[in-house]
Write a protein that holds these residues in place. Structure first.
Motif, PDB file in Angstrom:
ATOM      1  N   GLU A 136      35.378  37.170  31.043  1.00  0.00           N
ATOM      2  CA  GLU A 136      35.023  38.522  31.480  1.00  0.00           C
ATOM      3  C   GLU A 136      35.756  39.574  30.657  1.00  0.00           C
ATOM      4  O   GLU A 136      35.171  40.580  30.237  1.00  0.00           O
ATOM      5  CB  GLU A 136      35.362  38.686  32.966  1.00  0.00           C
ATOM      6  CG  GLU A 136      34.961  40.046  33.533  1.00  0.00           C
ATOM      7  CD  GLU A 136      35.241  40.151  35.023  1.00  0.00           C
ATOM      8  OE1 GLU A 136      35.114  41.274  35.563  1.00  0.00           O
ATOM      9  OE2 GLU A 136      35.579  39.129  35.650  1.00  0.00           O
ATOM     10  N   HIS A 162      46.869  39.387  28.539  1.00  0.00           N
ATOM     11  CA  HIS A 162      46.764  39.898  29.906  1.00  0.00           C
ATOM     12  C   HIS A 162      46.401  38.770  30.874  1.00  0.00           C
ATOM     13  O   HIS A 162      47.049  38.589  31.916  1.00  0.00           O
ATOM     14  CB  HIS A 162      45.712  41.003  29.953  1.00  0.00           C
ATOM     15  CG  HIS A 162      45.391  41.481  31.332  1.00  0.00           C
ATOM     16  ND1 HIS A 162      46.166  42.393  31.996  1.00  0.00           N
ATOM     17  CD2 HIS A 162      44.373  41.156  32.175  1.00  0.00           C
ATOM     18  CE1 HIS A 162      45.640  42.628  33.200  1.00  0.00           C
ATOM     19  NE2 HIS A 162      44.561  41.878  33.325  1.00  0.00           N
ATOM     20  N   VAL A 163      45.375  38.011  30.518  1.00  0.00           N
ATOM     21  CA  VAL A 163      44.926  36.923  31.396  1.00  0.00           C
ATOM     22  C   VAL A 163      45.966  35.810  31.451  1.00  0.00           C
ATOM     23  O   VAL A 163      46.267  35.275  32.530  1.00  0.00           O
ATOM     24  CB  VAL A 163      43.569  36.376  30.911  1.00  0.00           C
ATOM     25  CG1 VAL A 163      43.166  35.148  31.736  1.00  0.00           C
ATOM     26  CG2 VAL A 163      42.495  37.460  31.007  1.00  0.00           C
ATOM     27  N   GLU A 167      38.302  34.565  33.932  1.00  0.00           N
ATOM     28  CA  GLU A 167      38.835  35.915  33.727  1.00  0.00           C
ATOM     29  C   GLU A 167      38.839  36.279  32.250  1.00  0.00           C
ATOM     30  O   GLU A 167      38.533  37.417  31.872  1.00  0.00           O
ATOM     31  CB  GLU A 167      40.256  36.021  34.285  1.00  0.00           C
ATOM     32  CG  GLU A 167      40.322  36.170  35.783  1.00  0.00           C
ATOM     33  CD  GLU A 167      41.701  36.602  36.247  1.00  0.00           C
ATOM     34  OE1 GLU A 167      42.488  37.140  35.428  1.00  0.00           O
ATOM     35  OE2 GLU A 167      41.995  36.409  37.445  1.00  0.00           O
ATOM     36  N   ASP A 204      44.006  46.610  31.952  1.00  0.00           N
ATOM     37  CA  ASP A 204      43.170  47.266  32.963  1.00  0.00           C
ATOM     38  C   ASP A 204      43.134  48.780  32.760  1.00  0.00           C
ATOM     39  O   ASP A 204      42.115  49.417  32.998  1.00  0.00           O
ATOM     40  CB  ASP A 204      43.705  46.966  34.366  1.00  0.00           C
ATOM     41  CG  ASP A 204      43.455  45.517  34.761  1.00  0.00           C
ATOM     42  OD1 ASP A 204      42.542  44.909  34.171  1.00  0.00           O
ATOM     43  OD2 ASP A 204      44.160  45.010  35.646  1.00  0.00           O
ATOM     44  N   ARG A 225      48.855  36.773  33.688  1.00  0.00           N
ATOM     45  CA  ARG A 225      48.478  36.718  35.107  1.00  0.00           C
ATOM     46  C   ARG A 225      48.542  35.275  35.618  1.00  0.00           C
ATOM     47  O   ARG A 225      49.037  35.013  36.717  1.00  0.00           O
ATOM     48  CB  ARG A 225      47.065  37.283  35.296  1.00  0.00           C
ATOM     49  CG  ARG A 225      47.018  38.795  35.428  1.00  0.00           C
ATOM     50  CD  ARG A 225      45.589  39.319  35.598  1.00  0.00           C
ATOM     51  NE  ARG A 225      44.787  38.545  36.533  1.00  0.00           N
ATOM     52  CZ  ARG A 225      44.894  38.625  37.863  1.00  0.00           C
ATOM     53  NH1 ARG A 225      45.783  39.453  38.410  1.00  0.00           N
ATOM     54  NH2 ARG A 225      44.120  37.894  38.643  1.00  0.00           N
ATOM     55  N   TRP A 226      48.053  34.348  34.785  1.00  0.00           N
ATOM     56  CA  TRP A 226      48.108  32.942  35.193  1.00  0.00           C
ATOM     57  C   TRP A 226      49.548  32.448  35.255  1.00  0.00           C
ATOM     58  O   TRP A 226      49.930  31.734  36.196  1.00  0.00           O
ATOM     59  CB  TRP A 226      47.297  32.085  34.213  1.00  0.00           C
ATOM     60  CG  TRP A 226      47.451  30.625  34.489  1.00  0.00           C
ATOM     61  CD1 TRP A 226      46.879  29.910  35.518  1.00  0.00           C
ATOM     62  CD2 TRP A 226      48.260  29.695  33.761  1.00  0.00           C
ATOM     63  NE1 TRP A 226      47.283  28.592  35.458  1.00  0.00           N
ATOM     64  CE2 TRP A 226      48.127  28.431  34.387  1.00  0.00           C
ATOM     65  CE3 TRP A 226      49.071  29.811  32.633  1.00  0.00           C
ATOM     66  CZ2 TRP A 226      48.781  27.297  33.927  1.00  0.00           C
ATOM     67  CZ3 TRP A 226      49.721  28.673  32.169  1.00  0.00           C
ATOM     68  CH2 TRP A 226      49.573  27.442  32.804  1.00  0.00           C
ATOM     69  N   GLU A 233      49.005  34.605  39.408  1.00  0.00           N
ATOM     70  CA  GLU A 233      48.124  35.636  39.960  1.00  0.00           C
ATOM     71  C   GLU A 233      46.648  35.366  39.689  1.00  0.00           C
ATOM     72  O   GLU A 233      45.788  36.119  40.151  1.00  0.00           O
ATOM     73  CB  GLU A 233      48.501  37.000  39.371  1.00  0.00           C
ATOM     74  CG  GLU A 233      49.915  37.429  39.704  1.00  0.00           C
ATOM     75  CD  GLU A 233      50.377  38.647  38.907  1.00  0.00           C
ATOM     76  OE1 GLU A 233      51.524  39.070  39.123  1.00  0.00           O
ATOM     77  OE2 GLU A 233      49.600  39.148  38.075  1.00  0.00           O
ATOM     78  N   SER A 234      46.339  34.321  38.930  1.00  0.00           N
ATOM     79  CA  SER A 234      44.944  34.046  38.555  1.00  0.00           C
ATOM     80  C   SER A 234      44.563  32.631  38.949  1.00  0.00           C
ATOM     81  O   SER A 234      45.179  31.667  38.496  1.00  0.00           O
ATOM     82  CB  SER A 234      44.755  34.236  37.050  1.00  0.00           C
ATOM     83  OG  SER A 234      43.447  33.832  36.653  1.00  0.00           O
ATOM     84  N   ALA A 235      43.511  32.515  39.768  1.00  0.00           N
ATOM     85  CA  ALA A 235      43.032  31.196  40.180  1.00  0.00           C
ATOM     86  C   ALA A 235      42.075  30.601  39.152  1.00  0.00           C
ATOM     87  O   ALA A 235      41.917  29.382  39.074  1.00  0.00           O
ATOM     88  CB  ALA A 235      42.335  31.301  41.538  1.00  0.00           C
ATOM     89  N   ASP A 236      41.429  31.441  38.346  1.00  0.00           N
ATOM     90  CA  ASP A 236      40.460  30.960  37.360  1.00  0.00           C
ATOM     91  C   ASP A 236      40.635  31.746  36.061  1.00  0.00           C
ATOM     92  O   ASP A 236      39.820  32.617  35.736  1.00  0.00           O
ATOM     93  CB  ASP A 236      39.035  31.116  37.898  1.00  0.00           C
ATOM     94  CG  ASP A 236      37.997  30.394  37.046  1.00  0.00           C
ATOM     95  OD1 ASP A 236      38.358  29.924  35.939  1.00  0.00           O
ATOM     96  OD2 ASP A 236      36.843  30.291  37.481  1.00  0.00           O
ATOM     97  N   PRO A 237      41.698  31.473  35.319  1.00  0.00           N
ATOM     98  CA  PRO A 237      41.981  32.252  34.122  1.00  0.00           C
ATOM     99  C   PRO A 237      40.906  32.140  33.044  1.00  0.00           C
ATOM    100  O   PRO A 237      40.663  33.103  32.308  1.00  0.00           O
ATOM    101  CB  PRO A 237      43.323  31.701  33.634  1.00  0.00           C
ATOM    102  CG  PRO A 237      43.427  30.349  34.265  1.00  0.00           C
ATOM    103  CD  PRO A 237      42.726  30.450  35.572  1.00  0.00           C
TER     104      PRO A 237
END
Length: 226
Positions: free
Chosen positions: A177, A158-159, A174, A210, A162-163, A167-171
């Motif tokens: 988390e 998923h993460v 993320e 999600d 997104r990268w 879509e992800s500035a800090d994978p």
């Protein structure tokens, strides 16, 4: 003469040709010629055209095994998180190459099938480790290990996706988390000793993470409260 390592030159040539001609219409000889190298040099670095696209899965599996092997029972979950992070960091270091691979596998079904098979190998490795950590041979424990391994891999993918989509500035943050969310769903075996009732966890693998995590948490918390 170019100082760029032959392995990188071959990969750059391959992806350029895949973009121009398509994966199916690009040959090993085409790649070697574009890179200014011989066919023998190609096979010294890659076993096949497909291996140019997926060159590091075996090495990544070894990295995961090595990290998991250094853990004790009390640090097993931390080792799982670290191992997943190692894989993500590898793709982040690849940068544009990882994004080119993502675009290519999205278009070529044979490569997508190979990617799915590779993900299954990661999941099996985590499942076997988690099952050993649980130390419980029962069918319910086997199911928990399977579910946990699937959730671990889903969180990473998923993460990562997104990268890859920008879509992800800090994978990395993320992923930390997301792994916290995953591990919170599965209490350590000692926390389950003496528990009453049965915890049933069910999900469809086709769901996004999600959507998946809240449902899993409700099921686990509801079962634990019976």
């Amino acid at each position: 003469m170019s100082k760029t390592p032959a392995r990188i030159r071959l990969a750059d040539a391959a992806f350029a040709l895949f973009d121009e001609r398509g994966y199916e219409h690009t040959t090993v000889d085409d790649i070697a010629e574009r890179a200014g190298l011989g066919r023998t040099t190609f096979f010294r670095h890659y076993g096949s055209k497909e291996a140019v696209v997926f060159p590091d899965h075996d090495r990544l599996l070894d990295l995961i095994r090595d990290r998991l092997a250094t853990s004790s029972h009390s640090t097993a979950l931390a080792a799982v998180s670290d191992a997943v992070r190692l894989v993500l960091l590898h793709y982040l270091e690849e940068g544009g190459l990882a994004r080119r691979r993502y675009a290519l596998t999205s278009k070529v079904s044979a490569l997508r099938d190979r990617e799915i098979a590779s993900v299954a190998r990661y999941q099996r490795l985590f499942r076997e480790f988690i099952a050993g950590w649980m130390g419980d041979p029962t069918e319910s424990a086997s199911l928990r290990a399977e579910l946990m391994a699937a959730a671990v891999v889903a969180a990473h993918n998923h993460v990562l996706r997104r990268w890859l989509r920008g879509e992800s500035a800090d994978p990395a943050a993320e992923l930390d988390e997301a792994m916290g969310e995953v591990l919170a769903l599965f209490p350590a075996p000692s926390a389950q000793d003496g528990a009453q009732g049965t915890v049933v966890v069910a999900f469809r693998s086709g769901q996004d993470l999600d959507a998946l995590l809240p449902s899993l948490r409700r099921l686990v918390e509801g079962g634990a409260g019976r």
